[in-house]
Design a protein around this motif. Structure first.
Motif, PDB file in Angstrom:
ATOM      1  N   ASP A   1       0.853  -1.191   0.000  1.00 24.68           N
ATOM      2  CA  ASP A   1       0.000   0.000   0.000  1.00 24.68           C
ATOM      3  C   ASP A   1       0.888   1.240   0.000  1.00 24.68           C
ATOM      4  OD1 ASP A   1      -1.753   2.068   0.459  1.00 24.68           O
ATOM      5  OD2 ASP A   1      -2.748   1.134   2.175  1.00 24.68           O
ATOM      6  N   PHE A   2       0.755   2.087  -1.033  1.00 22.79           N
ATOM      7  CA  PHE A   2       1.587   3.284  -1.144  1.00 22.79           C
ATOM      8  C   PHE A   2       1.208   4.371  -0.141  1.00 22.79           C
ATOM      9  CE2 PHE A   2       1.976   1.305  -5.341  1.00 22.79           C
ATOM     10  CZ  PHE A   2       3.349   1.307  -5.482  1.00 22.79           C
ATOM     11  N   GLY A   3       0.026   4.261   0.447  1.00 19.50           N
ATOM     12  CA  GLY A   3      -0.336   5.168   1.526  1.00 19.50           C
ATOM     13  C   GLY A   3      -0.517   6.615   1.119  1.00 19.50           C
ATOM     14  N   GLY A   4      -0.865   6.859  -0.143  1.00 20.54           N
ATOM     15  CA  GLY A   4      -1.168   8.229  -0.555  1.00 20.54           C
ATOM     16  C   GLY A   4       0.029   9.084  -0.905  1.00 20.54           C
ATOM     17  N   ALA A   5       1.218   8.490  -1.050  1.00 18.24           N
ATOM     18  CA  ALA A   5       2.410   9.270  -1.422  1.00 18.24           C
ATOM     19  C   ALA A   5       2.260   9.817  -2.840  1.00 18.24           C
ATOM     20  CB  ALA A   5       3.657   8.394  -1.333  1.00 18.24           C
ATOM     21  N   ARG A   6       2.862  11.004  -3.094  1.00 19.97           N
ATOM     22  CA  ARG A   6       2.833  11.563  -4.446  1.00 19.97           C
ATOM     23  C   ARG A   6       3.743  10.756  -5.359  1.00 19.97           C
ATOM     24  NH1 ARG A   6       5.764  16.047  -6.619  1.00 19.97           N
ATOM     25  NH2 ARG A   6       4.838  16.688  -8.587  1.00 19.97           N
ATOM     26  N   PHE A   7       4.936  10.439  -4.865  1.00 23.03           N
ATOM     27  CA  PHE A   7       5.868   9.586  -5.595  1.00 23.03           C
ATOM     28  C   PHE A   7       6.483   8.594  -4.617  1.00 23.03           C
ATOM     29  CE2 PHE A   7       6.345  13.331  -8.531  1.00 23.03           C
ATOM     30  CZ  PHE A   7       5.825  12.695  -9.653  1.00 23.03           C
ATOM     31  N   HIS A   8       6.817   7.419  -5.125  1.00 20.68           N
ATOM     32  CA  HIS A   8       7.487   6.408  -4.314  1.00 20.68           C
ATOM     33  C   HIS A   8       8.765   6.010  -5.053  1.00 20.68           C
ATOM     34  CE1 HIS A   8       7.348   3.084  -1.280  1.00 20.68           C
ATOM     35  NE2 HIS A   8       8.229   2.602  -2.128  1.00 20.68           N
TER      36      HIS A   8
ATOM     37  N   PRO B   1       1.813   6.796  -7.447  1.00 19.48           N
ATOM     38  CA  PRO B   1       0.665   6.008  -6.983  1.00 19.48           C
ATOM     39  C   PRO B   1      -0.677   6.472  -7.540  1.00 19.48           C
ATOM     40  CG  PRO B   1       2.176   6.387  -5.181  1.00 19.48           C
ATOM     41  CD  PRO B   1       2.660   7.227  -6.323  1.00 19.48           C
ATOM     42  N   SER B   2      -0.826   7.780  -7.833  1.00 19.01           N
ATOM     43  CA  SER B   2      -2.123   8.263  -8.335  1.00 19.01           C
ATOM     44  C   SER B   2      -2.481   7.613  -9.665  1.00 19.01           C
ATOM     45  CB  SER B   2      -2.115   9.780  -8.472  1.00 19.01           C
ATOM     46  OG  SER B   2      -1.102  10.184  -9.381  1.00 19.01           O
ATOM     47  N   SER B   3      -1.471   7.333 -10.485  1.00 22.02           N
ATOM     48  CA  SER B   3      -1.730   6.685 -11.780  1.00 22.02           C
ATOM     49  C   SER B   3      -1.379   5.203 -11.740  1.00 22.02           C
ATOM     50  CB  SER B   3      -0.900   7.354 -12.883  1.00 22.02           C
ATOM     51  OG  SER B   3       0.495   7.138 -12.652  1.00 22.02           O
ATOM     52  N   GLY B   4      -0.565   4.822 -10.760  1.00 18.04           N
ATOM     53  CA  GLY B   4      -0.085   3.443 -10.691  1.00 18.04           C
ATOM     54  C   GLY B   4       1.073   3.149 -11.621  1.00 18.04           C
ATOM     55  N   ASN B   5       1.611   4.203 -12.265  1.00 17.70           N
ATOM     56  CA  ASN B   5       2.623   3.990 -13.304  1.00 17.70           C
ATOM     57  C   ASN B   5       4.036   4.352 -12.842  1.00 17.70           C
ATOM     58  OD1 ASN B   5       0.621   3.251 -15.153  1.00 17.70           O
ATOM     59  ND2 ASN B   5       0.251   5.380 -15.716  1.00 17.70           N
TER      60      ASN B   5
END
Length: 285
Positions: free
Chosen positions: A127-134, A156-160
């Motif tokens: 779970d990326f937890g709402g981060a803008r970038f990982h 994470p917003s796009s999953g890409n």
């Protein structure tokens, strides 16, 4: 009558020549290999890391608060590096590898592009937890502090997968995001949670002051990102000289583990069968 002075290099050559007069092609090969300046290998490359040493000793150090080598999963061999993110705590695991003209190495920088390839995985349920970038991996241009970065993230917003181009000032302060380098070939793809993905990145520095730098990203052998107009180092002559295995996340909600394996960093495409530059040329006697 010409006077003939023996330099150390010449003396070495003469000694080698005596050894190999019968095999003149070997002598020629040695000359080509030892003294060619057309394309020198970058100091420290190629670099390979598969964590089969059961530790992080292939790297030059970093922070490993929740980063370790596991024998429970691997892309190749039996081990990989595994970082654990726990909700409620910022995670800053990283490992550095220095090469080229990095201050810790002081060697020859890349004369053209560099290739990075590795395998990567988020464990099931991540779970990326709402981060803008990982973050996943970074190439730094350092002189001696970091000045420019090409960063491989998941958005994470796009999953890409998403490449960023960042700038840092000489005093160490953040200089801004120069370019987002989103995928621009075919449909954008992201990590397959619970499966290994193979990433390959090519970076060729721009001519100082010109927008002719090249950045390419392949995901599972498919070219997804290609830019040939990037002013990666702007008007400087800094060089790529540090690789970072990174999973820095500021969010305190990220939850799960990510793994890395089978790193290659080099002057040549790891998937090319072309011989390295300056391979010996065999000539008949």
């Amino acid at each position: 009558h010409h006077h003939f002075y023996r330099t150390p290099k010449l003396t070495t050559l003469m000694a080698i020549e005596k050894l190999f007069t019968k095999n003149s092609y070997i002598f020629l090969s040695l000359c080509i290999g030892l003294f060619s300046t057309s394309s020198q290998a970058t100091t420290g490359l190629p670099f390979n890391s598969d964590f089969e040493t059961d530790d992080l000793s292939e790297w030059n150090g970093g922070q490993d608060g929740s980063l370790s080598v596991t024998n429970q999963d691997a892309y190749t061999g039996s081990r990989s590096a595994r970082a654990v993110m726990t909700p409620g705590s910022t995670t800053d695991n990283y490992q550095d590898f220095y090469f080229g003209d990095h201050a810790a190495v002081g060697g020859t920088p890349p004369t053209s592009g560099i290739w990075l390839k590795f395998a990567f995985k988020f464990e099931s349920g991540f779970d990326f937890g709402g981060a803008r970038f990982h973050k996943i991996a970074i190439i730094n241009y350092e002189a001696p502090r970091r000045r420019f970065q090409i960063v491989l993230n998941v958005q994470p917003s796009s999953g890409n997968f998403y490449l960023e181009h960042l700038k840092w000032n000489a005093d160490g302060s953040f200089g801004g995001c120069c370019d987002g380098l989103p995928q621009n070939i075919g449909s954008a793809v992201g990590p397959r949670i619970g499966q290994w993905d193979v990433i390959k990145i090519y970076i060729q520095s721009n001519t100082p002051g010109q927008s002719d730098g090249i950045v390419r990203l392949w995901v599972n052998n498919s070219l997804k990102t290609e830019y040939t107009n990037v002013a990666i180092r702007q008007d400087t002559n800094f060089n790529p000289n540090k690789l970072i295995l990174s999973n820095y996340v500021t969010t305190t909600a990220a939850d799960g583990a990510q793994l890395w394996d089978s790193f290659y960093l080099g002057d040549t495409d790891p998937d090319s069968n072309n011989p390295a530059p300056n391979a010996p040329v065999l000539l008949p006697d």
